[in-house]
Scaffold this motif. Sequence first.
Motif, mmCIF file in Angstrom:
data_model
loop_
_atom_site.group_PDB
_atom_site.id
_atom_site.type_symbol
_atom_site.label_atom_id
_atom_site.label_comp_id
_atom_site.label_asym_id
_atom_site.label_seq_id
_atom_site.Cartn_x
_atom_site.Cartn_y
_atom_site.Cartn_z
ATOM 1 N N TYR A 25 0.886 -1.350 0.393
ATOM 2 C CA TYR A 25 -0.038 -0.253 0.187
ATOM 3 C C TYR A 25 1.468 1.194 -0.350
ATOM 4 C CZ TYR A 25 0.931 -0.909 5.223
ATOM 5 O OH TYR A 25 1.364 -1.128 6.759
ATOM 6 N N ASP A 26 0.614 2.229 -0.087
ATOM 7 C CA ASP A 26 1.414 3.653 -0.199
ATOM 8 C C ASP A 26 1.080 4.489 0.687
ATOM 9 O OD1 ASP A 26 -1.040 4.536 -0.037
ATOM 10 O OD2 ASP A 26 -1.039 5.164 -2.630
ATOM 11 N N THR A 27 1.512 5.632 1.465
ATOM 12 C CA THR A 27 1.862 6.214 1.705
ATOM 13 C C THR A 27 0.308 6.200 2.854
ATOM 14 O OG1 THR A 27 2.477 8.029 0.596
ATOM 15 C CG2 THR A 27 4.189 7.635 1.675
ATOM 16 N N TYR A 28 -0.398 6.697 1.559
ATOM 17 C CA TYR A 28 -1.953 7.222 2.383
ATOM 18 C C TYR A 28 -2.389 5.796 2.777
ATOM 19 C CZ TYR A 28 0.644 11.567 0.471
ATOM 20 O OH TYR A 28 1.482 12.168 0.156
ATOM 21 N N GLY A 29 -2.414 4.681 2.120
ATOM 22 C CA GLY A 29 -2.644 2.992 2.259
ATOM 23 C C GLY A 29 -3.883 3.022 1.494
ATOM 24 N N PHE A 30 -3.243 3.419 0.469
ATOM 25 C CA PHE A 30 -3.904 2.526 -0.872
ATOM 26 C C PHE A 30 -3.825 1.886 -1.327
ATOM 27 C CE2 PHE A 30 -6.497 7.675 -0.677
ATOM 28 C CZ PHE A 30 -7.410 6.728 -0.537
ATOM 29 N N TYR A 31 -4.250 1.000 -1.727
ATOM 30 C CA TYR A 31 -3.373 -0.399 -2.272
ATOM 31 C C TYR A 31 -2.622 -0.307 -3.290
ATOM 32 C CZ TYR A 31 -6.080 -2.581 1.765
ATOM 33 O OH TYR A 31 -6.364 -3.198 3.049
ATOM 34 N N MET A 32 -1.810 -1.162 -3.859
ATOM 35 C CA MET A 32 -0.952 -0.578 -4.682
ATOM 36 C C MET A 32 -1.012 -1.691 -5.692
ATOM 37 S SD MET A 32 2.404 1.723 -4.291
ATOM 38 C CE MET A 32 3.408 0.830 -4.183
ATOM 39 N N GLU A 33 -1.259 -1.612 -7.093
ATOM 40 C CA GLU A 33 -1.947 -1.893 -8.413
ATOM 41 C C GLU A 33 -0.159 -2.677 -8.665
ATOM 42 O OE1 GLU A 33 -2.717 1.239 -7.695
ATOM 43 O OE2 GLU A 33 -1.153 1.453 -9.636
ATOM 44 N N SER A 34 -0.588 -3.352 -9.398
ATOM 45 C CA SER A 34 1.046 -4.121 -9.808
ATOM 46 C C SER A 34 1.768 -3.239 -10.379
ATOM 47 C CB SER A 34 0.646 -5.051 -9.916
ATOM 48 O OG SER A 34 1.865 -5.849 -10.770
ATOM 49 N N HIS A 35 0.521 -2.703 -11.287
ATOM 50 C CA HIS A 35 1.386 -1.881 -12.537
ATOM 51 C C HIS A 35 0.243 -0.325 -12.981
ATOM 52 C CE1 HIS A 35 2.758 0.190 -15.918
ATOM 53 N NE2 HIS A 35 4.511 -0.290 -16.441
ATOM 54 N N PRO A 36 0.985 0.678 -13.047
ATOM 55 C CA PRO A 36 -0.084 1.624 -12.428
ATOM 56 C C PRO A 36 -0.905 1.904 -14.300
ATOM 57 C CG PRO A 36 2.238 2.645 -12.355
ATOM 58 C CD PRO A 36 2.172 1.138 -12.866
ATOM 59 N N LYS A 37 -0.041 1.486 -15.360
ATOM 60 C CA LYS A 37 -0.954 1.087 -16.520
ATOM 61 C C LYS A 37 -1.382 0.150 -16.622
ATOM 62 C CE LYS A 37 1.103 5.285 -16.928
ATOM 63 N NZ LYS A 37 1.140 5.931 -15.927
ATOM 64 N N LEU A 38 -0.715 -0.473 -16.942
ATOM 65 C CA LEU A 38 -0.848 -1.931 -17.306
ATOM 66 C C LEU A 38 -1.996 -3.420 -16.800
ATOM 67 C CD1 LEU A 38 2.268 -2.609 -19.740
ATOM 68 C CD2 LEU A 38 0.244 -1.057 -20.507
ATOM 69 N N LYS A 39 -1.115 -2.835 -15.175
ATOM 70 C CA LYS A 39 -2.230 -4.029 -14.476
ATOM 71 C C LYS A 39 -2.629 -3.134 -13.164
ATOM 72 C CE LYS A 39 1.260 -7.661 -15.435
ATOM 73 N NZ LYS A 39 1.833 -9.047 -14.626
ATOM 74 N N PRO A 40 -3.809 -2.631 -13.765
ATOM 75 C CA PRO A 40 -4.666 -1.671 -13.176
ATOM 76 C C PRO A 40 -5.265 -2.691 -11.537
ATOM 77 C CG PRO A 40 -5.475 -1.341 -14.745
ATOM 78 C CD PRO A 40 -4.217 -2.353 -14.905
ATOM 79 N N VAL A 41 -5.946 -3.968 -11.750
ATOM 80 C CA VAL A 41 -6.392 -4.196 -10.695
ATOM 81 C C VAL A 41 -5.928 -5.681 -10.009
ATOM 82 C CG1 VAL A 41 -8.797 -4.145 -11.750
ATOM 83 C CG2 VAL A 41 -7.568 -5.824 -12.319
ATOM 84 N N GLU A 42 -4.341 -6.043 -10.913
ATOM 85 C CA GLU A 42 -4.106 -7.158 -10.204
ATOM 86 C C GLU A 42 -2.671 -6.198 -8.679
ATOM 87 O OE1 GLU A 42 -3.340 -6.242 -13.248
ATOM 88 O OE2 GLU A 42 -3.497 -8.639 -14.315
ATOM 89 N N THR A 43 -2.344 -6.926 -7.818
ATOM 90 C CA THR A 43 -1.112 -7.047 -7.005
ATOM 91 C C THR A 43 -0.433 -7.675 -7.031
ATOM 92 O OG1 THR A 43 -1.948 -8.460 -5.631
ATOM 93 C CG2 THR A 43 -2.965 -6.798 -4.483
#
Lengths: 659, 298
Positions: free
Chosen positions: A512-530
């Motif tokens: 997760y990022d500094t604000y607690g939002f979960y991080m996707e695997s790739h910001p462009k190409l894998k937006p729903v994967e972790t």
Amino acid sequence: MKIGVFVCHCGSNIAGTVDTAQVAEAARALPGVAFATDTMYACSEPGQEGIIDAVKENELDGVVVASCTPRMHEATFRRTVERAGLNRYMFEMANIREHVSWIGKDMESNTNKAADLVAMAVAKLRENRLLFPKKFDINKRVMIIGGGVAGIQAALDCAEGGLEVVLVEKTTTIGGKMAKLDKTFPTVDCSSCILGPKMVDVAQHPNITLYAAAEVDDVSGYVGNFKVAIRRKQTYVDWNLCTGCGLCMEKCPSKKTPDPFNEFVGTTTAINIPFPQAIPKKASINAETCIMLRKGKCGKCAEVCPTEAIRFDQKEEIAHEEVGAIVAATGYDLFDHSIYTEYGGGRIRDVITSMQYERMLSASGPTGGHVKRPSNGEEPKSVVFIQCVGSRDKSVNRPYCSGFCCMYTAKQTILTKDHIPDSQSYVFYMDIRSPGKNYDEFTRRAMEEYGARYIRGRVAQVYEKGDKLIVRGADTLTGTSIEVEADLVVLAVGAESTRGASALAEKLRISYDTYGFYMESHPKLKPVETNTAGVFLAGCCQGPKDIPSSVGQGSAAASKVLTLFSKDQLESDPQISQVDIKRCIGCGKCISTCPFGAIKEIDFRGQPKAEVIETVCQGCGICTSTCPQGAIQLQHFTDNQILAEVMSLCPPLLEKSFE
Amino acid sequence: MSEARTFGYYPGCSGMGTSMEYERSTRAVCEALGIKLVDLEDWSCCGSTPAHTVDHVLSAALSGRNLSIAESMGLDTIITPCPSCLTNLKTATHRMENPAFKQKVDALLDKPANNTVTVKSVLQVIYEDVGPETIRQQVVRPLSGLAVAPYYGCIMNRPPDVMQFDDPENPIAMDEILSALGADVVPFGLKVECCGASHGIAQKDVVTTLSGRLIELAYAENAMAMVAACPLCQMNLDLRQGQINAANKSRYNMPVFYYTQLIGLALGLPEKQLGFDKLAVNPDKVLRAIQEQSHVAQ
Ligand code: SF4
Ligand code: SF4
């Protein structure tokens, strides 16, 4: 061993600051290297074909590609060498983009560093062994965490696709934030009218098991075979018996219970069903305000309940489910505006949040759809909306844009005019951000047709003067300061990650990022994967989103699950630890250090020994650095392989110190 | 009463002249509350507003000299009633955390300050070290029936990372102390608004507008008096109330007390020590109202 080295230009990404030809030249001199070249785009089709041809022509045993991060293309190139007839683990990657060309400008140093990284990769490859994945069966059930609109969509799509779905929701009803909204933008259609049927579908779908008032307690296992413990909280009502008739609510004497569904505008009873369309439509008791649970007398609800469903002695239970994939759809929370003491929220009664206003606008809300000033119950004639409360403000650690507040504020100005035709709305804003379909047209309508007055500038202060509120702010378009007299101030609070998001992320082993939002695997190409296989994301847990995007991502996550489950078996990653039984002294250090519990003690001819549970091992390598004997080795990252890399960098030093 | 707490005391120049009633009542109240004040020997003016607008180093040196005196007197905390002195002392300490800046300041001083002294306002010490509860117990003459608008001024709490006291937008220290004295504190939304400060000299209309707005709101909230914590604010609101009335065609007649005067009053200190006679707007009517109320109560 015959090794081939391919140094990628990545266009000017690498070749701009690294002399790739010279790196290839240097590689040619390394022991074992039989072929070395530089190539324009190694990942492109001609690039990959070039690798395959070179392997065949030179009868290579292994391949090194010096290019971008393995995160990007390790899988790509492994497939390439496989197509060339090699084992996919006879491949190494040197990251000369993120680790070299993108971080330095000096051509000469960059070229030297790139050559060093290639030398390390070659040294490691010489120690590589053929590894073979095993196959294992997939459990084709899916768990969705969070019953907001994103989770509902994901659950319905998976269920329609024939999967068994376990939906876990922490509150007593699904519907999430959307169920609280009066209308939605930009169509101004009734929120619960479009969400309600979907909620009913969830309740009725034979493939969906719903756990409401439940939270994920523990997750173990791996893609295809997760084991989940679900904590079912006490509701003090047997939901198998409760019919949702609501008789208990009529009779409950504890009527001052805070009402979270109505954002604490108004109160409810200690035993309650959150709202008429709740799914499941079951009553639950608030232990904090129930007279029976606090003082041991009352029990009115139990007297009137026709099905005798009340259970004052109900305890928490743990349920166990096994699933092959997990979708996190845990949504967001609203920013705590009381940090802005200058706005007076929490102190001045007529300063409320956008969500409280939304409940007031709703016909099924605490005021029956009448907009009232909390201080005196009168209809406000002048309503001021303050945008970006907890958004785009570094000083409160919320530098990001919450994305939907501009739009819901415009909607609320329109609804205000509908409810109170002789009212005037003012909106203090920083920029209007309305990039969706029909969104900009919508904000213009708020201004042009509904006469909302938009003032660009932040508000400095809200204070009371008699029974009015004075809102002081800047008008940065005219360069003046401005004061507006208001009857009601609505703070457009931003979105933040939901409380407990990071704890759940740790259970799911996702980042997760500094604000607690979960991080996707790739910001462009894998937006729903972790980055954890088999765990997907939907909705605002990944970042603030409006309803269409949340629904879209819910469907996307479902389609990823369906794709994953389209195979009957998955391949296990052979990059896991293995114990050399002869060296193992059975001290058990690895067992206590493994964070995943992947090592167990076995009895080997009367001696205790360690054994790795292959399907549980995550390949983190912590055990290998713990073992005093060097008996446990992470395949593909053995001590010898790592030492070979180090030696290739500083041979004289190491030779001395080790002899 | 718990044992006396000892602080270095920096009265500031206005305490010697325009705000003698603040100075006197502060000393009296501190004594009554068990706060022992040790006057800084041979202190000098902090430079007030002019110094720091001209040169930060010179301004810091003026405060640095006073801080250095406190150090050689073995004091660990200085307190001052004046928010402007407070700002200068605190800002100087803050800036001198930067070694390069401190070096320049040290060059101007006979004896450099070592940043060992904490600086607080008298209000902060009364609020944090004594506390509203202790004060409540010492009240002998409750200010019942007195509706007051507490006004903190714009610099006592700001900037927050330098001043480190109370909320920068909605401070509550004075509110709570005044409530403890038995007064009715009205919601006063312009607590930290600027009164116009020293523009009173150069551009009078700034003060008549800004201070006028403050008094107007106090009236709108049905306050009988305003309560200030700053000599300059008090002067603008009280001494210039006539000018404000002339400029705004208003007819305000709002007494403006120092909070220390009201604490003293409620603690039953002799009125002579509290300097009510120094106020420009005559407070007698308001004071009588409290008297009558407390008679009724008794
Ligand atoms: S027992 Fe509790 S829930 Fe039932 S009626 Fe009484 S207060 Fe309400
Ligand atoms: S730490 Fe090494 S020696 Fe000890 S039990 Fe584990 S594998 Fe065996």
